[in-house]
Design a protein around this motif. Structure first.
Motif, PDB file in Angstrom:
ATOM      1  N   TYR A 685       0.934  -0.730  -0.116  1.00  8.02           N
ATOM      2  CA  TYR A 685      -0.264  -0.105   0.019  1.00  8.02           C
ATOM      3  C   TYR A 685       0.817   0.971  -0.047  1.00  8.02           C
ATOM      4  N   ARG A 686       1.997   1.240   1.136  1.00  8.03           N
ATOM      5  CA  ARG A 686       2.425   2.439   1.064  1.00  8.03           C
ATOM      6  C   ARG A 686       3.217   2.337  -0.779  1.00  8.03           C
ATOM      7  N   GLN A 687       4.247   1.627  -1.715  1.00  9.00           N
ATOM      8  CA  GLN A 687       4.659   2.182  -2.411  1.00  9.00           C
ATOM      9  C   GLN A 687       3.595   2.604  -3.419  1.00  9.00           C
ATOM     10  N   ALA A 688       2.383   1.942  -3.090  1.00 10.52           N
ATOM     11  CA  ALA A 688       0.889   2.321  -4.351  1.00 10.52           C
ATOM     12  C   ALA A 688       0.855   4.021  -3.973  1.00 10.52           C
ATOM     13  N   ILE A 689       1.439   4.405  -2.822  1.00 10.91           N
ATOM     14  CA  ILE A 689       0.393   6.079  -2.906  1.00 10.91           C
ATOM     15  C   ILE A 689       1.958   6.543  -3.156  1.00 10.91           C
ATOM     16  N   GLU A 690       3.469   5.832  -3.321  1.00 14.13           N
ATOM     17  CA  GLU A 690       4.339   6.550  -3.691  1.00 14.13           C
ATOM     18  C   GLU A 690       3.650   6.668  -4.951  1.00 14.13           C
ATOM     19  N   THR A 691       3.480   5.769  -5.806  1.00 17.07           N
ATOM     20  CA  THR A 691       3.661   5.374  -7.757  1.00 17.07           C
ATOM     21  C   THR A 691       2.027   6.374  -7.697  1.00 17.07           C
ATOM     22  N   GLU A 692       1.456   6.715  -7.158  1.00 15.58           N
ATOM     23  CA  GLU A 692      -0.121   7.176  -7.405  1.00 15.58           C
ATOM     24  C   GLU A 692      -0.790   7.496  -6.336  1.00 15.58           C
ATOM     25  N   PRO A 693       0.087   8.613  -6.288  1.00 12.04           N
ATOM     26  CA  PRO A 693      -0.685   9.214  -4.762  1.00 12.04           C
ATOM     27  C   PRO A 693      -2.593   9.662  -5.095  1.00 12.04           C
ATOM     28  N   ASP A 694      -2.951   9.411  -6.527  1.00 12.24           N
ATOM     29  CA  ASP A 694      -3.653   9.710  -6.294  1.00 12.24           C
ATOM     30  C   ASP A 694      -4.866   8.462  -6.076  1.00 12.24           C
ATOM     31  N   ASN A 695      -4.723   7.192  -5.334  1.00 15.10           N
ATOM     32  CA  ASN A 695      -5.064   6.344  -5.726  1.00 15.10           C
ATOM     33  C   ASN A 695      -5.855   6.408  -3.743  1.00 15.10           C
ATOM     34  N   LEU A 696      -6.997   6.361  -3.738  1.00 11.06           N
ATOM     35  CA  LEU A 696      -7.585   6.651  -2.057  1.00 11.06           C
ATOM     36  C   LEU A 696      -7.489   4.688  -1.720  1.00 11.06           C
ATOM     37  N   HIS A 697      -7.817   4.661  -2.943  1.00  7.69           N
ATOM     38  CA  HIS A 697      -8.139   2.677  -2.497  1.00  7.69           C
ATOM     39  C   HIS A 697      -6.701   2.239  -1.193  1.00  7.69           C
ATOM     40  N   ALA A 698      -5.333   2.561  -1.659  1.00  9.08           N
ATOM     41  CA  ALA A 698      -4.119   2.419  -1.034  1.00  9.08           C
ATOM     42  C   ALA A 698      -5.158   3.403   0.668  1.00  9.08           C
ATOM     43  N   TYR A 699      -4.943   5.034   0.175  1.00  3.05           N
ATOM     44  CA  TYR A 699      -5.260   5.217   1.642  1.00  3.05           C
ATOM     45  C   TYR A 699      -6.143   5.106   2.639  1.00  3.05           C
ATOM     46  N   VAL A 700      -7.298   5.144   2.348  1.00  3.65           N
ATOM     47  CA  VAL A 700      -8.118   3.992   2.902  1.00  3.65           C
ATOM     48  C   VAL A 700      -7.995   2.744   3.650  1.00  3.65           C
ATOM     49  N   ASP A 701      -7.334   1.002   2.995  1.00  2.00           N
ATOM     50  CA  ASP A 701      -6.927   0.514   3.115  1.00  2.00           C
ATOM     51  C   ASP A 701      -6.056   0.307   4.061  1.00  2.00           C
ATOM     52  N   LEU A 702      -4.761   1.191   3.684  1.00  4.37           N
ATOM     53  CA  LEU A 702      -3.983   1.561   4.593  1.00  4.37           C
ATOM     54  C   LEU A 702      -4.433   1.819   6.291  1.00  4.37           C
ATOM     55  N   SER A 703      -4.834   2.652   5.751  1.00 11.14           N
ATOM     56  CA  SER A 703      -5.983   3.743   7.352  1.00 11.14           C
ATOM     57  C   SER A 703      -6.635   2.109   7.951  1.00 11.14           C
ATOM     58  N   GLN A 704      -7.030   1.709   7.719  1.00 20.55           N
ATOM     59  CA  GLN A 704      -7.874   1.072   8.024  1.00 20.55           C
ATOM     60  C   GLN A 704      -7.507  -0.160   9.427  1.00 20.55           C
ATOM     61  N   MET A 705      -5.916  -0.663   8.172  1.00 18.02           N
ATOM     62  CA  MET A 705      -4.741  -1.246   8.928  1.00 18.02           C
ATOM     63  C   MET A 705      -4.469  -0.869  10.383  1.00 18.02           C
TER      64      MET A 705
END
Length: 805
Positions: A685-705
């Motif tokens: 998820y952290r890699q997804a956020i770094e490479t795709e800062p507009d990927n809301l899915h990654a922020y949401v799921d990482l936060s929920q974890m």
């Protein structure tokens, strides 16, 4: 993409096959019985020959009928599709009909279906749904619930009330069942609903805080039942969808309220007299009701269009200037009566605003006033508006002076598009509409060369804005509004140009793409249907695009509108379009599109067929982007099957093909998380956020974890990071607000809800959170889930704005 709940695969035994074969041998006779049926009861009796079979035997029969290339088979299938009590059987019957249609075999009989009211349809759905948790609590309890308290807000005068009902239950009545309703009594009916069980102490605190926030009156169960029935009647009258959680909880509502034999109704005659007296009083005082004199011209225009489209003609009349040509010299009652007669014939419904723009300030706006617009006040204003509504038929020109000529319409839904401008003058009570110009009609009289110049001018402005500004700029919303304004101008001018100079097929395809960007799938389909009519050689390509758009509409009708019938209709249309496209041209994109439809349907058999379609597409292409798409979709199907290891392999192959492919790293994070590999999932998820800062899915799921691990600070930090990267995102603001609500930090939560409301004032989730905060912040510890986060900036608002009176 949102997925439907999976259906269990039905196993067919030899015994089932034998029963199916016995009915199959006499399907010609069954078809004759159906065609001779006089009403729905007789047709259902004929279909009972099939319905009485076990579900597996019915499935076997349907598959066999799809191989019987005869109209009698089609008639039997259409009867089962319409009348079977099992949804799985109805869906399989529809698929079998589609297979026959591919062979050009169509039913010649139409079931004599009696149209159900929204209430009846809702009850049928609820009977087949699983028993809710609260029903289980009631059934297991030795002491049946006893009504304790009821409250209703003193807000009937604005057409909307909140209703809160409570029952004591459990040992020593220490638990309280709470049902909450939001009833909109003018158009939306049952607009919101929740149910939960609280301790009595928590319920008492809720009552105290509710009374501290809003003015409420005591409400008996008899009065509550009357209000709920009144709201259901509003749903039935306007055809508006009943809130989905209410539908799912209908058995509970029936038991406690609607079908409770212990409730003694109040004197209905007295109620009717009071209601009649209230209506008479309201009519007498109606002309004295004042519109906010500070309303801006844009707000006056939007309120007028909204009231007119909602058949609130008495209200609409008040936005017209005293000397307005649109009043036709009629009194308010005469004017409204004529339009009510018109509405009975043409049934206007489901307004969709496109844009509103005040010419003096030379800046665009959405349906709401553009907060960035500033300009001097003048004695006159001109406001442009683009909008669409559904009509049962296309009216003749000049039937009503305020009704413009449609620039286009979509036959399947009856949606008509309009472009108008309004001249406003300032009167003692504020801005009012003096006259209207049919800009869509006038555009058709502009010479082709001038239309082309205007189109080029608007396109160049859009290109300049996108080159100079980023979606992540602090003032991105301002420029997004301007882009939408220019783009909508191009759409309307191109509609006019197409009627003057029939273009080649690429112009229609470009217009369809532009409409899709504006999230107007229905309009996009109208352009593609013209491609099919005018350019037969492009039929396969147009059908592929139409099928994809029909799938998007199916998702919208299900997820946003709660209209299951339309959702099912467009899902069927999508499958038919894509299957037909493949009979014309065996194309990889056609197989991928059909796989999307089958995957969305969701049962195991269709997932297997979707997978096969993707493998067919894989063999037909060497294009890296297409191969990455296929692997990503294969990963999604593996996730649907709970085969997370296989899904992870597919997502890894996506990254091997294209390391920058959107969603691949977040997909790997999902698979790893569900495999229990927590740290690896966080890293993905952290890699997804770094490479795709507009990927809301990654922020949401990482936060929920982090939230599940009790790391609340880290969970909030992730959402804060997401908001910093995506400042115009409603979803992340509301999720962060939810985390503060759980910590009872209501001040910070309200700040975040306010920010979300600035981004998109018409977002239903914003309004939901606003209601929660206003009514009782204590109830906000467990909020309803948000819809899946989008990767895009908020779209142009398409919902009604509450009137500012």
């Amino acid at each position: 993409m949102a997925k439907k709940k999976k259906e269990q695969k039905v196993s067919i035994s030899q015994g089932d096959e034998a029963q199916a074969q016995a009915v199959l041998e006499r399907y010609h006779k069954l078809a004759g019985e159906l065609r001779s049926s006089k009403d729905q009861n007789q047709a259902e009796e004929a279909v009972s020959t099939v319905s009485d079979l076990p579900e597996a035997a019915q499935m076997a029969l349907l598959k066999a009928l799809s191989r019987e290339y005869h109209q009698d088979a089609a008639d039997v299938l259409v009867g089962i599709n319409a009348l079977s009590p099992l949804k799985s059987v109805r869906k399989e019957a529809r698929r079998s009909l589609l297979r026959l249609e591919e062979a050009r075999i169509y039913p010649r009989w139409e079931p004599p279906i009696e149209r159900l009211s929204p209430v009846d349809a809702m009850q049928m759905q609820a009977v087949n749904s699983k028993v809710t948790d609260l029903m289980a609590v009631i059934e297991e309890s030795e002491n049946q619930p006893r009504f304790w308290k009821g409250f209703v807000t003193d807000s009937r005068d604005i057409g909307e009330v909140d209703l809160l009902l409570m029952w004591e239950q459990g040992d020593n009545n220490k638990e309280v069942i709470i049902l909450g309703f939001l009833l909109e009594l003018w158009h939306d009916g049952i607009k919101d609903f929740f149910s939960r069980v609280e301790s009595k102490r928590s319920a008492e605190r809720l009552v105290e805080r509710t009374k501290g926030h809003v003015k409420v009156d005591d409400c008996s169960l008899a009065e509550a039942r009357r209000l709920i029935k009144e709201a259901l009647a509003v749903n039935e009258r306007f055809g508006t969808p009943i809130y989905k959680d209410f539908r799912a909880s209908l058995p509970l509502v029936n038991k406690l309220i609607l079908e409770n034999p212990d409730i003694v109704d109040e004197d209905e005659e007295e109620e009717e007299e009071e209601d009649f007296a209230f209506e008479e009083e309201e009519e007498e005082e109606y002309d004295e009701e004042e519109i906010d004199p500070d309303l801006k011209p844009i707000e006056v225009v939007t309120n007028f269009i909204e009231d007119w489209a909602d058949q609130e003609y008495m209200d609409a009349y008040n936005y017209l200037a005293s000397q307005s040509r649109l009043r036709q010299g009629l009194t308010q009652e005469e004017w409204a009566e004529r339009r009510e007669e018109w509405a009975e014939q043409f049934r206007p419904d489901y307004l969709k605003p496109n844009f509103v723009h005040e010419r003096e300030v030379k800046k665009s706006g959405l349906w709401l006033p553009n907060p960035f617009s500033r300009g001097a006040e003048h004695a006159e204003k001109v406001v442009d508006a683009g909008w669409s509504i559904e009509l049962f038929d296309t009216p003749e020109p000049n039937l009503l002076p305020e009704l413009p000529q449609a620039t286009d319409f979509y036959e399947e839904t009856g949606r008509h598009w309009f472009w108008t401008s309004y001249k406003l003058v300032e009167e003692p009570g504020g801005w009012r509409i003096l006259d209207m110009v049919d800009e869509g009609k006038n555009a058709q009289d502009i010479p082709a060369a001038e239309l082309q110049r205007l189109i080029k001018q608007h396109n160049e402005r859009v290109e300049k804005i996108t080159q100079q500004h980023s979606p992540h700029d602090p003032d991105a919303l301002k420029y997004l509004n301007e882009i939408l304004w220019h783009t909508m101008q191009v759409v309307y001018y191109e509609d006019a140009l197409m009627k003057q100079e029939p273009p080649d097929h690429t112009t229609y395809l470009e217009a369809a793409a532009r409409a899709e960007i504006l999230q107007d799938e229905e309009r996009s389909i109208t352009y593609l249907e013209r491609v099919i009519r005018l350019f037969p050689e492009q039929r396969a390509e147009a059908l592929r695009q139409i099928g994809a758009l029909q799938l998007e509409l199916s998702e919208k009708f299900e997820d946003e509108e709660g209209d299951d019938d339309r959702a099912e209709r467009f899902l069927e249309l999508a499958e038919a379009s894509l299957r037909e496209s493949l009979t014309i041209e065996d194309h990889a994109v056609g197989h991928i599109g059909l796989a999307d439809v089958l995957q969305y349907s969701g049962d195991d058999e269709q997932l297997e067929e979707a997978e096969n379609e993707l493998y067919k597409a894989q063999e037909m292409t060497t294009d890296k982007e297409t191969l990455a798409i296929i692997e990503s979709k294969l990963g999604e199907i593996a996730m649907d099957r709970n085969d997370y290891e296989d899904a992870l392999e597919h997502f890894k192959r996506v990254e091997e093909i294209d390391p920058t492919f959107p969603g691949a790293k977040a997909g790997s994070g999902d698979a790893l998380r569900l495999m229990g590999k927590t740290e690896e999932a966080k890293a993905a998820y952290r890699q997804a956020i770094e490479t795709e800062p507009d990927n809301l899915h990654a922020y949401v799921d990482l936060s929920q974890m982090y939230q599940k691990e009790g790391e609340e600070s880290l969970a909030q930090e992730v959402l804060e990071e997401g908001i910093a990267a995506n400042p115009n995102t409603v979803e992340l603001h509301l999720l962060l607000a939810a985390s503060y609500i759980e910590k009872n930090d209501f001040r910070r939560a309200e700040e975040l809800v306010n920010q979300a409301e600035i981004i998109n004032p018409l977002d239903e989730n914003v309004q939901m959170y606003r209601q929660v905060l206003a009514l009782s912040k204590a109830l906000s510890k467990k909020l309803p889930p948000l819809p899946p986060a989008s990767k895009k900036l908020p779209p142009a608002p398409g919902k009604k704005k509450p009137k500012k009176r």
